[in-house]
Design an enzyme around this catalytic site. Structure first.
Site, PDB file in Angstrom:
ATOM      1  N   TYR A  37       0.840  -1.201   0.000  1.00  0.00           N
ATOM      2  CA  TYR A  37       0.000   0.000   0.000  1.00  0.00           C
ATOM      3  C   TYR A  37       0.876   1.251   0.000  1.00  0.00           C
ATOM      4  O   TYR A  37       0.622   2.213  -0.751  1.00  0.00           O
ATOM      5  CB  TYR A  37      -0.917  -0.005   1.226  1.00  0.00           C
ATOM      6  CG  TYR A  37      -1.816   1.214   1.323  1.00  0.00           C
ATOM      7  CD1 TYR A  37      -1.379   2.386   1.941  1.00  0.00           C
ATOM      8  CD2 TYR A  37      -3.091   1.199   0.787  1.00  0.00           C
ATOM      9  CE1 TYR A  37      -2.189   3.504   2.016  1.00  0.00           C
ATOM     10  CE2 TYR A  37      -3.910   2.314   0.851  1.00  0.00           C
ATOM     11  CZ  TYR A  37      -3.456   3.460   1.468  1.00  0.00           C
ATOM     12  OH  TYR A  37      -4.254   4.572   1.535  1.00  0.00           O
ATOM     13  N   SER A  83      -2.799  11.987   9.850  1.00  0.00           N
ATOM     14  CA  SER A  83      -1.819  10.907   9.789  1.00  0.00           C
ATOM     15  C   SER A  83      -0.432  11.502   9.624  1.00  0.00           C
ATOM     16  O   SER A  83      -0.238  12.713   9.706  1.00  0.00           O
ATOM     17  CB  SER A  83      -2.156   9.950   8.645  1.00  0.00           C
ATOM     18  OG  SER A  83      -2.135  10.645   7.421  1.00  0.00           O
ATOM     19  N   LEU A  84       0.551  10.638   9.391  1.00  0.00           N
ATOM     20  CA  LEU A  84       1.947  11.069   9.331  1.00  0.00           C
ATOM     21  C   LEU A  84       2.555  10.771   7.967  1.00  0.00           C
ATOM     22  O   LEU A  84       2.207   9.784   7.317  1.00  0.00           O
ATOM     23  CB  LEU A  84       2.774  10.346  10.401  1.00  0.00           C
ATOM     24  CG  LEU A  84       2.413  10.628  11.859  1.00  0.00           C
ATOM     25  CD1 LEU A  84       3.145   9.653  12.770  1.00  0.00           C
ATOM     26  CD2 LEU A  84       2.766  12.058  12.232  1.00  0.00           C
ATOM     27  N   GLU A 115       9.113   7.823  19.445  1.00  0.00           N
ATOM     28  CA  GLU A 115       8.031   6.993  19.958  1.00  0.00           C
ATOM     29  C   GLU A 115       7.841   5.757  19.073  1.00  0.00           C
ATOM     30  O   GLU A 115       7.772   5.883  17.850  1.00  0.00           O
ATOM     31  CB  GLU A 115       6.714   7.787  19.981  1.00  0.00           C
ATOM     32  CG  GLU A 115       6.791   9.091  20.750  1.00  0.00           C
ATOM     33  CD  GLU A 115       5.530   9.931  20.591  1.00  0.00           C
ATOM     34  OE1 GLU A 115       4.588   9.470  19.913  1.00  0.00           O
ATOM     35  OE2 GLU A 115       5.492  11.056  21.137  1.00  0.00           O
ATOM     36  N   LYS A 117       6.006   3.215  16.885  1.00  0.00           N
ATOM     37  CA  LYS A 117       4.760   3.350  16.134  1.00  0.00           C
ATOM     38  C   LYS A 117       3.998   2.029  16.227  1.00  0.00           C
ATOM     39  O   LYS A 117       4.293   1.060  15.523  1.00  0.00           O
ATOM     40  CB  LYS A 117       5.054   3.698  14.679  1.00  0.00           C
ATOM     41  CG  LYS A 117       3.813   3.957  13.846  1.00  0.00           C
ATOM     42  CD  LYS A 117       4.207   4.362  12.419  1.00  0.00           C
ATOM     43  CE  LYS A 117       2.964   4.647  11.582  1.00  0.00           C
ATOM     44  NZ  LYS A 117       2.112   3.451  11.430  1.00  0.00           N
ATOM     45  N   ASP A 119       1.175  -0.780  15.845  1.00  0.00           N
ATOM     46  CA  ASP A 119       0.334  -1.199  14.730  1.00  0.00           C
ATOM     47  C   ASP A 119      -1.030  -1.576  15.281  1.00  0.00           C
ATOM     48  O   ASP A 119      -1.339  -2.745  15.501  1.00  0.00           O
ATOM     49  CB  ASP A 119       0.973  -2.384  14.003  1.00  0.00           C
ATOM     50  CG  ASP A 119       0.385  -2.585  12.618  1.00  0.00           C
ATOM     51  OD1 ASP A 119      -0.379  -1.714  12.173  1.00  0.00           O
ATOM     52  OD2 ASP A 119       0.691  -3.604  11.988  1.00  0.00           O
ATOM     53  N   ARG A 138     -10.494   7.379  14.642  1.00  0.00           N
ATOM     54  CA  ARG A 138     -10.044   8.494  13.820  1.00  0.00           C
ATOM     55  C   ARG A 138     -10.972   8.730  12.637  1.00  0.00           C
ATOM     56  O   ARG A 138     -11.218   9.866  12.239  1.00  0.00           O
ATOM     57  CB  ARG A 138      -8.621   8.236  13.311  1.00  0.00           C
ATOM     58  CG  ARG A 138      -8.072   9.406  12.496  1.00  0.00           C
ATOM     59  CD  ARG A 138      -6.609   9.201  12.148  1.00  0.00           C
ATOM     60  NE  ARG A 138      -6.415   8.071  11.264  1.00  0.00           N
ATOM     61  CZ  ARG A 138      -5.227   7.645  10.851  1.00  0.00           C
ATOM     62  NH1 ARG A 138      -4.137   8.239  11.301  1.00  0.00           N
ATOM     63  NH2 ARG A 138      -5.109   6.623  10.045  1.00  0.00           N
ATOM     64  N   GLU A 175      -3.167   4.848  20.662  1.00  0.00           N
ATOM     65  CA  GLU A 175      -3.331   3.654  19.831  1.00  0.00           C
ATOM     66  C   GLU A 175      -3.866   2.510  20.675  1.00  0.00           C
ATOM     67  O   GLU A 175      -3.284   2.152  21.709  1.00  0.00           O
ATOM     68  CB  GLU A 175      -1.986   3.252  19.219  1.00  0.00           C
ATOM     69  CG  GLU A 175      -2.093   2.356  18.025  1.00  0.00           C
ATOM     70  CD  GLU A 175      -2.258   3.140  16.726  1.00  0.00           C
ATOM     71  OE1 GLU A 175      -2.354   2.505  15.674  1.00  0.00           O
ATOM     72  OE2 GLU A 175      -2.301   4.394  16.769  1.00  0.00           O
ATOM     73  N   TYR A 227      -0.269   9.084  23.140  1.00  0.00           N
ATOM     74  CA  TYR A 227       0.916   9.747  22.594  1.00  0.00           C
ATOM     75  C   TYR A 227       0.694  11.200  22.197  1.00  0.00           C
ATOM     76  O   TYR A 227       1.640  11.877  21.806  1.00  0.00           O
ATOM     77  CB  TYR A 227       1.482   8.975  21.404  1.00  0.00           C
ATOM     78  CG  TYR A 227       0.473   8.599  20.336  1.00  0.00           C
ATOM     79  CD1 TYR A 227      -0.171   9.574  19.565  1.00  0.00           C
ATOM     80  CD2 TYR A 227       0.178   7.261  20.083  1.00  0.00           C
ATOM     81  CE1 TYR A 227      -1.084   9.230  18.583  1.00  0.00           C
ATOM     82  CE2 TYR A 227      -0.735   6.905  19.100  1.00  0.00           C
ATOM     83  CZ  TYR A 227      -1.360   7.891  18.351  1.00  0.00           C
ATOM     84  OH  TYR A 227      -2.270   7.553  17.378  1.00  0.00           O
ATOM     85  N   LYS A 316       9.658   3.952   8.809  1.00  0.00           N
ATOM     86  CA  LYS A 316       9.109   2.600   8.796  1.00  0.00           C
ATOM     87  C   LYS A 316      10.225   1.550   8.858  1.00  0.00           C
ATOM     88  O   LYS A 316      11.295   1.722   8.286  1.00  0.00           O
ATOM     89  CB  LYS A 316       8.271   2.387   7.534  1.00  0.00           C
ATOM     90  CG  LYS A 316       7.132   3.378   7.356  1.00  0.00           C
ATOM     91  CD  LYS A 316       6.093   3.304   8.446  1.00  0.00           C
ATOM     92  CE  LYS A 316       5.154   2.134   8.284  1.00  0.00           C
ATOM     93  NZ  LYS A 316       4.163   2.297   7.205  1.00  0.00           N
ATOM     94  N   CYS A 410       5.428 -41.198   2.112  1.00  0.00           N
ATOM     95  CA  CYS A 410       6.417 -40.303   2.711  1.00  0.00           C
ATOM     96  C   CYS A 410       7.447 -39.903   1.656  1.00  0.00           C
ATOM     97  O   CYS A 410       8.001 -40.777   0.967  1.00  0.00           O
ATOM     98  CB  CYS A 410       7.110 -40.998   3.875  1.00  0.00           C
ATOM     99  SG  CYS A 410       8.530 -40.083   4.529  1.00  0.00           S
ATOM    100  N   CYS A 413      11.004 -41.760   2.848  1.00  0.00           N
ATOM    101  CA  CYS A 413      11.223 -43.211   2.895  1.00  0.00           C
ATOM    102  C   CYS A 413      10.212 -44.012   2.093  1.00  0.00           C
ATOM    103  O   CYS A 413      10.372 -45.224   1.922  1.00  0.00           O
ATOM    104  CB  CYS A 413      11.227 -43.695   4.340  1.00  0.00           C
ATOM    105  SG  CYS A 413       9.596 -43.625   5.144  1.00  0.00           S
ATOM    106  N   CYS A 428       4.136 -39.697   8.756  1.00  0.00           N
ATOM    107  CA  CYS A 428       4.741 -40.844   8.085  1.00  0.00           C
ATOM    108  C   CYS A 428       4.696 -42.031   9.036  1.00  0.00           C
ATOM    109  O   CYS A 428       4.989 -41.908  10.228  1.00  0.00           O
ATOM    110  CB  CYS A 428       6.190 -40.518   7.719  1.00  0.00           C
ATOM    111  SG  CYS A 428       7.199 -41.972   7.338  1.00  0.00           S
ATOM    112  N   CYS A 434      12.364 -44.540   8.840  1.00  0.00           N
ATOM    113  CA  CYS A 434      12.411 -43.341   8.000  1.00  0.00           C
ATOM    114  C   CYS A 434      13.626 -42.511   8.400  1.00  0.00           C
ATOM    115  O   CYS A 434      13.740 -42.091   9.558  1.00  0.00           O
ATOM    116  CB  CYS A 434      11.138 -42.518   8.180  1.00  0.00           C
ATOM    117  SG  CYS A 434      11.142 -40.945   7.290  1.00  0.00           S
TER     118      CYS A 434
END
Length: 672
Positions: A37, A83-84, A115, A117, A119, A138, A175, A227, A316, A410, A413, A428, A434
């Site tokens: 994105y 937003s940032l 700080e 960030k 998620d 928001r 957040e 924050y 990021k 398998c 073997c 198996c 094996c």
């Protein structure tokens, strides 16, 4: 895309981003990873910058988010929640700092607040005279959704502020997130009930806050870090970002302890690198670091652009999720015979490394996620965690995508592969015949908590098994110096050290020996319980299912695995051969009936015990021969209910099981 004109590409990108915005903000179901994105958004920003004649006021670059969902009433933010802007390397961060200095007309180093960030989901809390009266998402930055009824269920959000000099009106931004452990536990419970599982903690937090029924939200493990602030009336929040955060903490609001104040952009980058190394040890997801000019006066002087403040930026981290093509699927075989599907991918850089393989876990997960060969898939890699296929981008599925099928034989073997009904894992059936299982079994046998054979590691075992020098555990004790010295990177001293470790391993304990055998579901604790309960290998091998289940922590599944192990003649022969090779242990004194007066009794502990810890009570009961179970059934003899006992107490009452309090338990234990 190559043949598109700038106007066509801008139109295409705008439509794509609107579609992804809707999926992300409205449906809580992202259709692409954040990194993808971000790339689309940056491409659109670049094109609009180069061709301002095509800039549309409704472009995604001119908006903060997307429209609020209609299920909740709308709230207009007193101050916009913007937003940032993003930065992706040190050069971009230096350019941001240079712009700050130029606008402030200074050559002095700028003081910043760093700080993590998180998620999660950005929210706003409104306090009037110290009382929480409103919580909002928001939304589009100007209008959000009223989620007050859900916000009030989050324990880390105070309903009433504490301390002195609290403003008459205080709007706090922060957040809401779901801690990683809570996210993992929630998904496990949901999967067990065949309910919806979330792709990531951010989705889980967003979905939880958008529940119409606050009782559902209350059951979700949500938390919040604050924050920033919005509207403030009749109050002082300080002259800097740092002062404001300290005041929020004084008033009882939760502020991230990782936040630091630094001087200069070089110090900002050092903080970024330090948190990057610590990222995978944190209890929550972060996808970058936010750097804010500390001084409020300087923030005001710097002002805003349409989408974001000029005085803050988000640096990021390398994306932990990316999209790539699933080329094929191979199946690997582990120590216990588990046949695990592994995705072979078109290589992609994710989580700081180039990834070409990812786990698909098991066939049930493949079916649940509807993964097919040829699909475009979302890959996640976090730190040292094995990369996994998270989901499929169904919109990009080709017509020739192929179903993934479990092999009948398998791949190592050629033995049959079984997938028992009700079990997630296919296995198996070749056992130690094996080679894949044989190598894993030897690694487990020689591990520190098992037979503790120092020097007999993965590389040496692989060579010895491949050269047919190890086929059963007893072969370890027949190894000779001359044959070992011939192994690559195995000199005389290393061979002598290994042989000494092998000789020392012959003297062990019964518990360690049982654990070393690698019986399914028999861990270190269960092995010790078996040793203490039966006292000998012969007694364990001869026990029936009911007798085995009388052992503490041995349930129906473990008992069945034990019987299956001893039911194989080659396993009995292997144990006899090990003892003949000199493996031995001290005698285990099995407690007499007088020493186990509670033998055969089943207890369940529930609620909070105030006199002794639950683990202590459990150990005391087991020492007297009782079995302490985690669930209530008709076979339960006693349920000991402490404070705040819940569903187990209710079930015991419905079944007519005897319910006792902690005082009764104390009196019972004091008799012996």
């Amino acid at each position: 895309m190559k043949n598109e004109s700038p106007a066509q590409r801008i139109k295409s990108l705008t439509q794509q981003l609107r579609t992804h915005n809707h999926a992300y903000y409205i449906l809580d179901a992202p259709s692409i990873p954040d990194a993808q994105y971000d790339r689309l958004l940056r491409e659109l920003q670049q094109l609009e910058s180069e061709h301002p004649e095509y800039l549309n006021p409704n472009s995604p670059t001119q908006r903060v988010g997307s429209d609020p969902i209609s299920a909740f009433s709308k709230i207009k933010h007193a101050k916009p929640m913007l937003s940032l802007g993003n930065s992706f390397d040190y050069e971009e961060l230096q350019a941001f700092d240079k712009r700050i200095q130029e606008r402030l007309k200074t050559s002095q180093e700028i003081e910043y607040v760093c700080e993590p960030k998180l998620d999660g989901l950005a929210v706003s809390l409104r306090y009037e005279h110290g009382q929480l009266i409103q919580g909002a998402t928001r939304g589009d930055g100007a209008m959000g959704e009223d989620i007050t009824h859900n916000i009030r269920t989050i324990k880390s959000i105070p309903l009433k502020l504490q301390g002195d000099n609290i403003p008459a009106v205080l709007e706090v931004r922060g957040e809401v997130y779901m801690p990683l452990k809570g996210f993992s536990d929630f998904n496990k419970r949901a999967a067990a009930k065949d309910e919806k599982v979330f792709a990531n903690p951010r989705n889980a937090a967003a979905g939880s806050l958008r529940q119409l029924n606050s009782k559902v939200t209350a059951r979700r493990p949500l938390a919040m870090y604050c924050y920033s602030i919005g509207e403030v009336i009749d109050g002082d929040t300080g002259s800097t970002q740092w002062d404001m955060l300290e005041k929020l903490a004084q008033w009882g609001l939760r502020v991230n302890p990782e936040i630091q104040k630094v001087t200069g952009i070089a110090a900002c980058w050092q903080y970024y690198e330090r948190l990057g190394k610590k990222r995978n040890k944190l209890a929550y997801d972060i996808d970058g670091i936010v750097f804010k000019v500390n001084s409020f006066a300087e923030q005001q002087q710097l002002g805003f652009v349409s989408r974001a403040p000029r005085w803050a930026i988000a640096e990021k981290f390398p994306a932990q999720e990316e999209i790539t093509l699933l080329i094929s699927v191979d199946f690997q075989v582990g120590r216990t015979g588990a046949v695990t599907p592994v995705a072979r991918l078109e290589p992609v850089f994710v989580g700081g490394a180039m990834v070409s393989n990812a786990t698909l876990h098991n066939m049930d997960e493949i079916a649940r996620k509807d993964v097919r060969i040829g699909d475009t898939v979302v890959i996640r890699r976090a730190g040292d965690v094995i990369p996994e296929v998270v989901s499929v981008v169904l919109e990009q599925r080709p017509k020739n995508a192929r179903q993934i099928k479990l092999p009948l034989q398998c791949p190592v073997c050629g033995s049959g592969v079984a997938h028992p009904e009700g079990e997630a894992v296919a296995r198996c059936m070749g056992a130690l015949d094996c080679p894949a299982q044989r190598k894993g079994a030897f690694e487990h046998y020689s591990a520190r908590k098992a037979m503790d054979i120092d020097g007999l590691g993965e590389r040496i075992i692989a060579v010895l098994v491949d050269n047919k020098m190890l086929t059963t555990f007893a072969d370890i004790y027949s190894l000779e110096r001359d044959s070992l010295v011939g192994i690559e990177r195995m000199g005389g001293k290393s061979a002598d050290n290994l042989l000494a470790a092998i000789e020392a391993s012959k003297q062990t304990t019964l518990g360690k020996f049982i654990y070393a055998l690698g019986i399914r579901e028999v861990g270190e604790s269960t092995a010790n319980n078996l040793a203490n309960h039966f006292g000998s290998i012969a007694a364990i091998a001869a026990a029936d299912l009911d007798t085995l289940q009388a052992t503490p922590d041995v349930g129906q599944v473990v008992a069945a695995n034990l019987q299956a192990f001893w039911g194989e003649s080659h396993n009995q022969s292997m144990v006899n051969a090990l003892q003949a090779a000199g493996v031995h242990w001290p005698d285990v004194q099995v407690p007499s009936l007088e020493q186990q007066p509670l033998a055969g009794k089943i207890f369940v502990l529930t609620g909070t015990l105030t006199i002794m810890a639950r683990d202590e009570a459990k150990a005391s009961l087991m020492a007297l021969g009782a079995k302490v179970s985690g669930s209530v059934s008709k076979k339960t003899d006693y349920v000991v209910a402490g404070e705040s006992a819940g569903s187990k107490l209710t079930k015991a009452q419905s079944l007519g099981v005897a319910v006792k309090d902690e005082a009764w338990l104390q009196q019972l234990l004091s008799q012996y």
